[in-house]
Design a protein around this motif. Structure first.
Motif, PDB file in Angstrom:
ATOM      1  N   PRO A  48       0.817  -1.218   0.000  1.00  0.00           N
ATOM      2  CA  PRO A  48       0.000   0.000   0.000  1.00  0.00           C
ATOM      3  C   PRO A  48       0.853   1.271   0.000  1.00  0.00           C
ATOM      4  CG  PRO A  48      -0.886  -1.594   1.553  1.00  0.00           C
ATOM      5  CD  PRO A  48       0.444  -2.135   1.097  1.00  0.00           C
ATOM      6  N   GLY A  49       0.474   2.213  -0.876  1.00  0.00           N
ATOM      7  CA  GLY A  49       1.155   3.503  -0.910  1.00  0.00           C
ATOM      8  C   GLY A  49       2.501   3.510  -1.601  1.00  0.00           C
ATOM      9  N   HIS A  50       2.864   2.410  -2.262  1.00  0.00           N
ATOM     10  CA  HIS A  50       4.205   2.374  -2.854  1.00  0.00           C
ATOM     11  C   HIS A  50       4.348   3.398  -3.985  1.00  0.00           C
ATOM     12  CE1 HIS A  50       3.580   0.481  -6.814  1.00  0.00           C
ATOM     13  NE2 HIS A  50       2.647  -0.251  -6.255  1.00  0.00           N
ATOM     14  N   PRO A  51       5.529   3.990  -4.129  1.00  0.00           N
ATOM     15  CA  PRO A  51       5.745   4.947  -5.209  1.00  0.00           C
ATOM     16  C   PRO A  51       6.030   4.244  -6.527  1.00  0.00           C
ATOM     17  CG  PRO A  51       7.756   4.699  -3.966  1.00  0.00           C
ATOM     18  CD  PRO A  51       6.717   3.839  -3.280  1.00  0.00           C
ATOM     19  N   CYS A  52       5.829   4.954  -7.592  1.00  0.00           N
ATOM     20  CA  CYS A  52       6.316   4.550  -8.900  1.00  0.00           C
ATOM     21  C   CYS A  52       6.992   5.786  -9.489  1.00  0.00           C
ATOM     22  CB  CYS A  52       5.161   4.049  -9.769  1.00  0.00           C
ATOM     23  SG  CYS A  52       5.715   3.297 -11.320  1.00  0.00           S
ATOM     24  N   CYS A  53       7.559   5.670 -10.619  1.00  0.00           N
ATOM     25  CA  CYS A  53       8.154   6.759 -11.405  1.00  0.00           C
ATOM     26  C   CYS A  53       8.543   8.002 -10.626  1.00  0.00           C
ATOM     27  CB  CYS A  53       7.224   7.104 -12.558  1.00  0.00           C
ATOM     28  SG  CYS A  53       7.001   5.718 -13.695  1.00  0.00           S
ATOM     29  N   ARG A  54       9.734   7.992 -10.054  1.00  0.00           N
ATOM     30  CA  ARG A  54      10.289   9.166  -9.389  1.00  0.00           C
ATOM     31  C   ARG A  54      10.916  10.089 -10.441  1.00  0.00           C
ATOM     32  NH1 ARG A  54       7.615   9.826  -5.512  1.00  0.00           N
ATOM     33  NH2 ARG A  54       6.307   8.740  -7.019  1.00  0.00           N
ATOM     34  N   ILE A  55      10.810  11.392 -10.221  1.00  0.00           N
ATOM     35  CA  ILE A  55      11.480  12.355 -11.092  1.00  0.00           C
ATOM     36  C   ILE A  55      12.930  12.443 -10.642  1.00  0.00           C
ATOM     37  CG2 ILE A  55      11.585  14.758 -11.847  1.00  0.00           C
ATOM     38  CD1 ILE A  55       8.581  14.933 -11.444  1.00  0.00           C
ATOM     39  N   VAL A  56      13.850  12.077 -11.531  1.00  0.00           N
ATOM     40  CA  VAL A  56      15.261  11.998 -11.160  1.00  0.00           C
ATOM     41  C   VAL A  56      16.137  12.816 -12.106  1.00  0.00           C
ATOM     42  CG1 VAL A  56      15.022   9.722 -10.086  1.00  0.00           C
ATOM     43  CG2 VAL A  56      15.637   9.877 -12.501  1.00  0.00           C
ATOM     44  N   VAL A  57      17.239  13.297 -11.546  1.00  0.00           N
ATOM     45  CA  VAL A  57      18.249  14.036 -12.304  1.00  0.00           C
ATOM     46  C   VAL A  57      19.611  13.606 -11.777  1.00  0.00           C
ATOM     47  CG1 VAL A  57      16.715  16.023 -12.615  1.00  0.00           C
ATOM     48  CG2 VAL A  57      18.288  15.973 -10.669  1.00  0.00           C
ATOM     49  N   THR A  58      20.651  13.942 -12.496  1.00  0.00           N
ATOM     50  CA  THR A  58      22.002  13.757 -11.971  1.00  0.00           C
ATOM     51  C   THR A  58      22.385  15.015 -11.197  1.00  0.00           C
ATOM     52  OG1 THR A  58      22.925  14.562 -14.064  1.00  0.00           O
ATOM     53  CG2 THR A  58      22.731  12.170 -13.791  1.00  0.00           C
ATOM     54  N   SER A  59      23.329  14.898 -10.272  1.00  0.00           N
ATOM     55  CA  SER A  59      23.685  16.016  -9.396  1.00  0.00           C
ATOM     56  C   SER A  59      24.112  17.254 -10.170  1.00  0.00           C
ATOM     57  CB  SER A  59      24.809  15.601  -8.447  1.00  0.00           C
ATOM     58  OG  SER A  59      24.345  14.679  -7.500  1.00  0.00           O
ATOM     59  N   ASP A  60      24.861  17.056 -11.245  1.00  0.00           N
ATOM     60  CA  ASP A  60      25.353  18.212 -11.987  1.00  0.00           C
ATOM     61  C   ASP A  60      24.215  19.022 -12.607  1.00  0.00           C
ATOM     62  OD1 ASP A  60      25.006  15.922 -13.700  1.00  0.00           O
ATOM     63  OD2 ASP A  60      25.950  17.082 -15.303  1.00  0.00           O
ATOM     64  N   ARG A  61      23.078  18.362 -12.920  1.00  0.00           N
ATOM     65  CA  ARG A  61      21.938  19.084 -13.493  1.00  0.00           C
ATOM     66  C   ARG A  61      21.319  20.046 -12.483  1.00  0.00           C
ATOM     67  NH1 ARG A  61      22.288  18.237 -18.984  1.00  0.00           N
ATOM     68  NH2 ARG A  61      22.558  16.015 -19.425  1.00  0.00           N
ATOM     69  N   LEU A  62      21.454  19.748 -11.200  1.00  0.00           N
ATOM     70  CA  LEU A  62      20.859  20.598 -10.173  1.00  0.00           C
ATOM     71  C   LEU A  62      21.588  21.935 -10.023  1.00  0.00           C
ATOM     72  CD1 LEU A  62      19.992  18.031  -7.368  1.00  0.00           C
ATOM     73  CD2 LEU A  62      18.399  19.280  -8.818  1.00  0.00           C
ATOM     74  N   LYS A  63      22.680  22.089 -10.713  1.00  0.00           N
ATOM     75  CA  LYS A  63      23.432  23.334 -10.648  1.00  0.00           C
ATOM     76  C   LYS A  63      22.874  24.392 -11.589  1.00  0.00           C
ATOM     77  CE  LYS A  63      27.622  20.713  -9.536  1.00  0.00           C
ATOM     78  NZ  LYS A  63      28.989  20.302  -9.995  1.00  0.00           N
ATOM     79  N   GLN A  64      21.761  24.064 -12.271  1.00  0.00           N
ATOM     80  CA  GLN A  64      21.179  24.964 -13.270  1.00  0.00           C
ATOM     81  C   GLN A  64      20.236  25.980 -12.615  1.00  0.00           C
ATOM     82  OE1 GLN A  64      19.324  22.096 -15.881  1.00  0.00           O
ATOM     83  NE2 GLN A  64      21.215  21.691 -16.986  1.00  0.00           N
TER      84      GLN A  64
END
Length: 341
Positions: free
Chosen positions: A207-223
């Motif tokens: 119950p309540g399990h997640p699917c499809c997380r929105i993911v990025v690589t660390s370097d992309r977060l520098k934008q």
């Protein structure tokens, strides 16, 4: 004369904005699966919600989570949303990934033929059977966890065949090549309409399990604030879909080539969680399932995979813009309940 000059000045400014706006928009390549659960991508694209946030988004289709995550880790995508198993499996092997949000949860189902429905009624009945899944799909991992709970060794007590996509699973079940198969929406509806039976849903197993997380690589977060604006668009799409059914199905139909009634039943299903937050607690529980089922090596700490700041900033900014909007207040409560590290 004065009014004429003022009008010309305003028109000139508007022309400048129109000409320069798209050129200055941040471009993003975003990977998706052609399923109803990914509708928020389609809504945000087709109804201009990405553009409202100054984003020029190119949506790129993948048939399964394994291929999509490979594209993310290879730097071919800026953002991806591919299952829960795929990003966690890559992370366990050392991939530099960050979970910043979610696109859907639940939504998987085990299907069998009408003839076999009498003998396969639960996970316990899969011992000695042939089962088709999609490699690194969330439903596949939930199945293996449920088999472990039934003290069934998925490596030796049955045969699991990893196929390319849900349509291939459906065909394998219909043809008798396997006894059962794991699919996700709206393919569960398609399976039923082709005469197959749903034995159990993933929401019953975990119950309540997640699917499809929105993911990025660390370097992309520098934008800069790019990902905050991206998540604002996704949250706006979640609200849009909750309020405007016809326009939502219009958007989905451009990316998922199925009948409207199938798409509507799939997206507005009670078995689909449409929350956009990272769901830390659900993902941590899912990680435990993967480790216990020997799908991943759990030696790497999971906490560093979560980057919660972009989602919280996106949600807080929307709530401040519309402080009386109940939708945002409810999402704040959900976020606070599910995302404590």
């Amino acid at each position: 004369m004065h009014h004429g000059r003022l009008l010309r000045t305003v028109l000139s400014a508007l022309t400048f904005v129109a000409a320069t706006g798209p050129a200055n928009a941040d471009s993003l390549k975003v990977g998706y699966l052609p399923v109803t659960g990914h509708a928020k991508f389609f809504v945000a694209k087709e109804h201009g919600l990405f553009k409202q946030e100054g984003l020029d988004v190119e949506l790129i289709e993948f048939q399964n989570s394994a291929d999509g995550l490979n594209a993310v880790t290879a730097g071919k995508l800026d953002i991806g949303a591919f299952g829960t198993t795929a990003p966690l499996a890559h992370y366990a092997k050392g991939a530099d990934l960050k979970v910043i949000g979610g696109i859907m949860g639940l939504d998987a189902a085990l299907v069998v033929t009408a003839e076999k429905a009498a003998s396969i009624k639960s996970i316990a009945d899969l011992r000695g059977k042939k089962v088709a899944t999609v490699r690194l799909a969330t439903g596949d991992a939930v199945l293996r966890g449920a088999l472990r709970d039934e003290k069934i060794d998925w490596k030796n007590d049955l045969k699991i065949f990893e196929l390319k996509n849900p349509p291939a699973v459906i065909e394998a079940v219909k043809s008798g090549q396997v006894d059962a198969g794991v699919v996700w929406g709206p393919h569960d509806i398609r399976a039923e309409r082709q005469g197959l039976k749903i034995v159990v849903r993933s929401s019953e197993l975990q119950p309540g399990h997640p699917c499809c997380r929105i993911v990025v690589t660390s370097d992309r977060l520098k934008q800069g604030d790019t990902h905050v604006r991206f998540l604002r668009a996704i949250l706006k799409a979640e609200k849009f879909a909750a309020e405007r059914k016809k326009e939502t199905i219009d958007a989905i139909q451009k990316y998922v080539k199925l009948d409207r009634d199938v798409l509507e039943q799939g997206y507005y299903s009670p078995f689909l969680d449409q929350s956009s937050d990272p769901n830390v607690q659900g993902t941590q529980k899912f990680w435990t399932t993967l480790v216990g089922s020997e799908v991943v090596d759990g030696t790497r700490p999971l906490a560093p995979i979560f980057e919660l700041t972009p989602y919280r900033k996106a949600l807080d900014s929307l709530a401040k813009e519309s402080p009386r909007e109940a939708f945002w207040q409810q999402r704040i409560k959900t976020e606070q309940a599910r995302n404590q590290l």
